[in-house]
Write an enzyme that holds these catalytic residues in place. Structure first.
Site, PDB file in Angstrom:
ATOM      1  N   LEU A  58       0.852  -1.192   0.000  1.00  0.00           N
ATOM      2  CA  LEU A  58       0.000   0.000   0.000  1.00  0.00           C
ATOM      3  C   LEU A  58       0.892   1.247   0.000  1.00  0.00           C
ATOM      4  O   LEU A  58       0.708   2.161  -0.805  1.00  0.00           O
ATOM      5  CB  LEU A  58      -0.906  -0.014   1.253  1.00  0.00           C
ATOM      6  CG  LEU A  58      -1.844   1.184   1.433  1.00  0.00           C
ATOM      7  CD1 LEU A  58      -2.910   1.235   0.337  1.00  0.00           C
ATOM      8  CD2 LEU A  58      -2.531   1.126   2.812  1.00  0.00           C
ATOM      9  N   ARG A 104      21.151  -9.749  39.216  1.00  0.00           N
ATOM     10  CA  ARG A 104      22.116  -8.665  39.378  1.00  0.00           C
ATOM     11  C   ARG A 104      22.130  -8.156  40.829  1.00  0.00           C
ATOM     12  O   ARG A 104      21.076  -7.865  41.400  1.00  0.00           O
ATOM     13  CB  ARG A 104      21.743  -7.515  38.444  1.00  0.00           C
ATOM     14  CG  ARG A 104      22.645  -6.315  38.535  1.00  0.00           C
ATOM     15  CD  ARG A 104      24.014  -6.621  37.973  1.00  0.00           C
ATOM     16  NE  ARG A 104      24.864  -5.445  37.917  1.00  0.00           N
ATOM     17  CZ  ARG A 104      26.149  -5.475  37.579  1.00  0.00           C
ATOM     18  NH1 ARG A 104      26.714  -6.636  37.256  1.00  0.00           N
ATOM     19  NH2 ARG A 104      26.856  -4.383  37.541  1.00  0.00           N
ATOM     20  N   GLN A 121      16.818  -0.059  30.984  1.00  0.00           N
ATOM     21  CA  GLN A 121      17.184   0.670  32.208  1.00  0.00           C
ATOM     22  C   GLN A 121      17.515  -0.295  33.349  1.00  0.00           C
ATOM     23  O   GLN A 121      18.495  -0.110  34.071  1.00  0.00           O
ATOM     24  CB  GLN A 121      16.020   1.599  32.607  1.00  0.00           C
ATOM     25  CG  GLN A 121      16.388   2.645  33.634  1.00  0.00           C
ATOM     26  CD  GLN A 121      17.392   3.670  33.087  1.00  0.00           C
ATOM     27  OE1 GLN A 121      17.536   3.834  31.884  1.00  0.00           O
ATOM     28  NE2 GLN A 121      18.119   4.312  33.974  1.00  0.00           N
ATOM     29  N   ILE A 122      16.703  -1.337  33.485  1.00  0.00           N
ATOM     30  CA  ILE A 122      16.933  -2.314  34.567  1.00  0.00           C
ATOM     31  C   ILE A 122      18.242  -3.077  34.332  1.00  0.00           C
ATOM     32  O   ILE A 122      18.915  -3.477  35.273  1.00  0.00           O
ATOM     33  CB  ILE A 122      15.697  -3.251  34.702  1.00  0.00           C
ATOM     34  CG1 ILE A 122      14.524  -2.442  35.299  1.00  0.00           C
ATOM     35  CG2 ILE A 122      16.011  -4.479  35.552  1.00  0.00           C
ATOM     36  CD1 ILE A 122      13.186  -3.157  35.324  1.00  0.00           C
ATOM     37  N   GLU A 136       1.514  -0.272  10.007  1.00  0.00           N
ATOM     38  CA  GLU A 136       0.045  -0.412   9.935  1.00  0.00           C
ATOM     39  C   GLU A 136      -0.667   0.775  10.588  1.00  0.00           C
ATOM     40  O   GLU A 136      -1.709   0.633  11.226  1.00  0.00           O
ATOM     41  CB  GLU A 136      -0.413  -1.759  10.511  1.00  0.00           C
ATOM     42  CG  GLU A 136       0.186  -2.908   9.702  1.00  0.00           C
ATOM     43  CD  GLU A 136      -0.497  -4.235   9.890  1.00  0.00           C
ATOM     44  OE1 GLU A 136      -1.699  -4.250  10.208  1.00  0.00           O
ATOM     45  OE2 GLU A 136       0.177  -5.258   9.695  1.00  0.00           O
TER      46      GLU A 136
HETATM   47  C1  LIG Z   1       9.531  -2.364   8.921  1.00  0.00           C
HETATM   48  C2  LIG Z   1       8.357  -1.819   8.172  1.00  0.00           C
HETATM   49  C3  LIG Z   1       7.491  -2.692   7.526  1.00  0.00           C
HETATM   50  C4  LIG Z   1       6.421  -2.189   6.789  1.00  0.00           C
HETATM   51  N1  LIG Z   1       5.639  -3.058   6.064  1.00  0.00           N
HETATM   52  C5  LIG Z   1       4.706  -2.563   5.222  1.00  0.00           C
HETATM   53  C6  LIG Z   1       4.003  -3.438   4.330  1.00  0.00           C
HETATM   54  O1  LIG Z   1       4.205  -4.665   4.332  1.00  0.00           O
HETATM   55  N2  LIG Z   1       3.114  -2.889   3.465  1.00  0.00           N
HETATM   56  C7  LIG Z   1       2.862  -1.553   3.426  1.00  0.00           C
HETATM   57  O2  LIG Z   1       2.038  -1.121   2.618  1.00  0.00           O
HETATM   58  N3  LIG Z   1       3.515  -0.692   4.277  1.00  0.00           N
HETATM   59  C8  LIG Z   1       4.434  -1.166   5.139  1.00  0.00           C
HETATM   60  N4  LIG Z   1       5.124  -0.315   5.980  1.00  0.00           N
HETATM   61  C9  LIG Z   1       4.859   1.120   5.886  1.00  0.00           C
HETATM   62  C10 LIG Z   1       4.187   1.715   7.122  1.00  0.00           C
HETATM   63  O3  LIG Z   1       2.849   1.294   7.192  1.00  0.00           O
HETATM   64  C11 LIG Z   1       4.333   3.236   7.024  1.00  0.00           C
HETATM   65  O4  LIG Z   1       5.708   3.530   7.242  1.00  0.00           O
HETATM   66  C12 LIG Z   1       3.485   3.992   8.006  1.00  0.00           C
HETATM   67  O5  LIG Z   1       2.127   3.875   7.676  1.00  0.00           O
HETATM   68  C13 LIG Z   1       3.847   5.481   8.074  1.00  0.00           C
HETATM   69  O6  LIG Z   1       3.926   6.058   6.814  1.00  0.00           O
HETATM   70  P1  LIG Z   1       5.226   6.951   6.407  1.00  0.00           P
HETATM   71  O7  LIG Z   1       6.410   6.130   6.730  1.00  0.00           O
HETATM   72  O8  LIG Z   1       5.051   7.416   5.025  1.00  0.00           O
HETATM   73  O9  LIG Z   1       5.176   8.184   7.388  1.00  0.00           O
HETATM   74  P2  LIG Z   1       4.388   9.556   7.145  1.00  0.00           P
HETATM   75  O10 LIG Z   1       3.005   9.267   6.735  1.00  0.00           O
HETATM   76  O11 LIG Z   1       5.213  10.428   6.255  1.00  0.00           O
HETATM   77  O12 LIG Z   1       4.377  10.172   8.603  1.00  0.00           O
HETATM   78  C14 LIG Z   1       5.472  10.922   9.146  1.00  0.00           C
HETATM   79  C15 LIG Z   1       4.999  11.474  10.493  1.00  0.00           C
HETATM   80  O13 LIG Z   1       3.889  12.372  10.279  1.00  0.00           O
HETATM   81  C16 LIG Z   1       2.790  11.953  11.068  1.00  0.00           C
HETATM   82  N5  LIG Z   1       1.532  12.246  10.384  1.00  0.00           N
HETATM   83  C17 LIG Z   1       1.197  11.975   9.096  1.00  0.00           C
HETATM   84  N6  LIG Z   1      -0.067  12.344   8.855  1.00  0.00           N
HETATM   85  C18 LIG Z   1      -0.558  12.858  10.017  1.00  0.00           C
HETATM   86  C19 LIG Z   1      -1.811  13.417  10.407  1.00  0.00           C
HETATM   87  N7  LIG Z   1      -2.845  13.486   9.575  1.00  0.00           N
HETATM   88  N8  LIG Z   1      -1.960  13.838  11.693  1.00  0.00           N
HETATM   89  C20 LIG Z   1      -0.919  13.758  12.562  1.00  0.00           C
HETATM   90  N9  LIG Z   1       0.296  13.236  12.251  1.00  0.00           N
HETATM   91  C21 LIG Z   1       0.464  12.792  10.992  1.00  0.00           C
HETATM   92  C22 LIG Z   1       2.992  10.456  11.262  1.00  0.00           C
HETATM   93  O14 LIG Z   1       2.257   9.968  12.381  1.00  0.00           O
HETATM   94  C23 LIG Z   1       4.498  10.376  11.433  1.00  0.00           C
HETATM   95  O15 LIG Z   1       4.826  10.703  12.757  1.00  0.00           O
HETATM   96  C24 LIG Z   1       6.183  -0.789   6.741  1.00  0.00           C
HETATM   97  C25 LIG Z   1       7.033   0.083   7.434  1.00  0.00           C
HETATM   98  C26 LIG Z   1       8.114  -0.409   8.126  1.00  0.00           C
HETATM   99  C27 LIG Z   1       9.034   0.555   8.808  1.00  0.00           C
END
Ligand SMILES: Cc1cc2nc3c(=O)[nH]c(=O)nc-3n(C[C@H](O)[C@H](O)[C@H](O)COP(=O)(O)OP(=O)(O)OC[C@H]3O[C@@H](n4cnc5c(N)ncnc54)[C@H](O)[C@@H]3O)c2cc1C
Length: 405
Positions: free
Chosen positions: A150, A293, A361-362, A388
């Site tokens: 996605l 510990r 920390q512990i 997610e």
């Molecule tokens: C290890 C790993 C595995 C993953 N696996 C999958 C997968 O299998 N399939 C898949 O599709 N995706 C996957 N993801 C993607 C993951 O779902 C996204 O990274 C996540 O949804 C956040 O999107 P972004 O990284 O673009 O952050 P952004 O959307 O750019 O967000 C950056 C910051 O802005 C904040 N923010 C954004 N919009 C708002 C709002 N409206 N209000 C307040 N704060 C906001 C966010 O909370 C965050 O703090 C994976 C990510 C990782 C790290």
């Protein structure tokens, strides 16, 4: 999905009169079968995963060799009905499995959760019978590994802002674009990917497609070098004029985004369970270390400052587990659980961050080095507040649900 009322956690026992809810009592015990399931998965994780955790983490190795063993326990098709090759377990059973894997290695748990709770779940929820037989059965049997795309480089939280397109060409759809942060983007055999089929329709112009490894125009991109969850492979996926027959559209045209949000409602229960299991593992490591510990002539577990950390974490973990099982209970009864799954995911992930922090920390200085499991829990846990849907997005979902009532 079986329509039968599953037995077990949260059985409502009404001893006198079924209409008299005041006299009803909640039975919070797991069934004997669920206790057995927990013991089996725990034993499996301790013997087959624990000895390799550090090695897989250091090498960022996705343990493909573990997949047949996971499959033998039913862990590659946990909630998939038996008729489609799965173990036919309930959502609460699913939480137990994910928790127990995560207690030992959260990154293996993340891979199992992504395979089951995203790719296979999307096929199970929205695939037609022919698609389930062709694509879901091998996933549920562990013969193939699932991925779900996605997120894109410019759209994560704002997933409907994706750029990948699918254009109709006769009886085929041609995909162009890319996905980022895809769990199993390289090792995956079957990918469910969302793409724009009608740009003017916004989020109602996004459709889902089933893609198979080896399809011309479908190539894995860069593998991410991650802070934590390093044994779970994460990579880009690229589409360059990747053509698929129209019967590989999953669900109705234009429903891909709406369907994906429903997949995530359920998927978040899995991430909540993952966070509960991780917190449990960190808490147990901290408890054990505090009893070994010694400082100032006693074990550090005799200091009230340490005891309070242990007490607070044990309490928060139980609360998170209850929220998670409640969301799973609702899923088992086919009830809408957008609010409950977001609450469970938000709370469980944030208390897990605290549990991992307290674990380091512990352990004092030993929490900062790789000889003990504390530092790995500390690195792995951060994903639970991001994947997610970030904590901010969970709060947004929760507030939207509350305000709509
Ligand atoms: C290890 C790993 C595995 C993953 N696996 C999958 C997968 O299998 N399939 C898949 O599709 N995706 C996957 N993801 C993607 C993951 O779902 C996204 O990274 C996540 O949804 C956040 O999107 P972004 O990284 O673009 O952050 P952004 O959307 O750019 O967000 C950056 C910051 O802005 C904040 N923010 C954004 N919009 C708002 C709002 N409206 N209000 C307040 N704060 C906001 C966010 O909370 C965050 O703090 C994976 C990510 C990782 C790290």
């Amino acid at each position: 999905m079986s329509q039968a009322e599953p037995k077990g956690f949260f059985r409502l026992v009404v001893p006198y009169n079924a209409s008299d809810t005041v006299s009803g009592v909640m039975d919070f015990r797991l069934t004997d079968d669920q206790e057995l399931l927990r013991r089996s998965v725990r034993e499996f994780a301790e013997t087959e995963i624990r000895p390799h955790v550090v090695e897989w983490d250091n090498a960022q190795h996705f343990p493909i060799e573990l997949v047949p063993k996971l499959a033998a326990l039913g862990l590659m098709g946990i909630q998939c009905p038996e008729e489609y090759g799965g173990a036919g377990m309930s959502a609460i059973d699913y939480c137990i499995c994910i928790e127990e894997l995560s207690r030992v290695d959260p990154s293996v748990s993340l891979s199992v959760a992504a395979h089951n709770g995203l790719c296979s779940s999307h096929l199970l929820m929205f695939g037609n019978d022919a698609q389930k037989r062709e694509y879901l059965v091998p996933l549920a049997r562990g013969e193939k590994i699932g991925a779900w795309g996605l997120t894109e480089s410019s759209s994560g939280s704002d997933a409907a802002g994706m750029r990948t397109t699918a254009t109709r060409a006769g009886s085929r759809w041609v995909l162009n674009g890319s996905k980022t942060f895809t769990t199993h983007g390289r090792v995956g055999d079957t990918l469910v990917a969302m793409a724009i089929t009608d740009r003017a329709a916004g989020s109602k112009g996004i459709s889902a497609f089933i893609l198979q490894k080896g399809t011309p125009g479908l190539t894995p991109g860069r593998k991410e070098d991650k802070l934590g969850m390093r044994a779970s492979e994460t990579s880009e996926v690229l589409f360059d004029n990747c053509a698929v027959p129209e019967d590989q559209m999953l669900g109705d045209e234009g429903h891909g985004f709406v369907d994906a949000m429903q997949v995530l409602d359920a998927g978040r229960i899995g991430i909540a369970a993952l966070a509960v299991g991780l917190a449990q593992g960190a808490y147990e490591a901290a408890l054990r270390y505090s009893q070994e510990r010694r400082a100032f002539g006693k074990t550090i577990s005799q200091f009230q400052a340490i005891q309070w950390k242990l007490a607070d974490n044990a309490t928060r973990i139980e609360a998170a587990r209850l929220l998670t099982y409640r969301a799973a209970y609702m899923k088992d009864r086919h009830r809408r659980m957008t609010l409950e799954s977001a609450m469970a995911k938000l709370y469980a992930s944030e208390i897990a961050v605290k549990a991992a922090d307290d674990c380091v920390q512990i352990h004092g200085g030993y929490g900062f080095v790789k000889d003990y499991p504390a530092e790995k829990f500390f690195r792995d846990v951060k994903l639970t507040t991001i994947g997610e849907g970030t904590s901010e997005i969970q709060r947004l979902v929760i507030a939207r649900e509350l305000l709509a009532r």
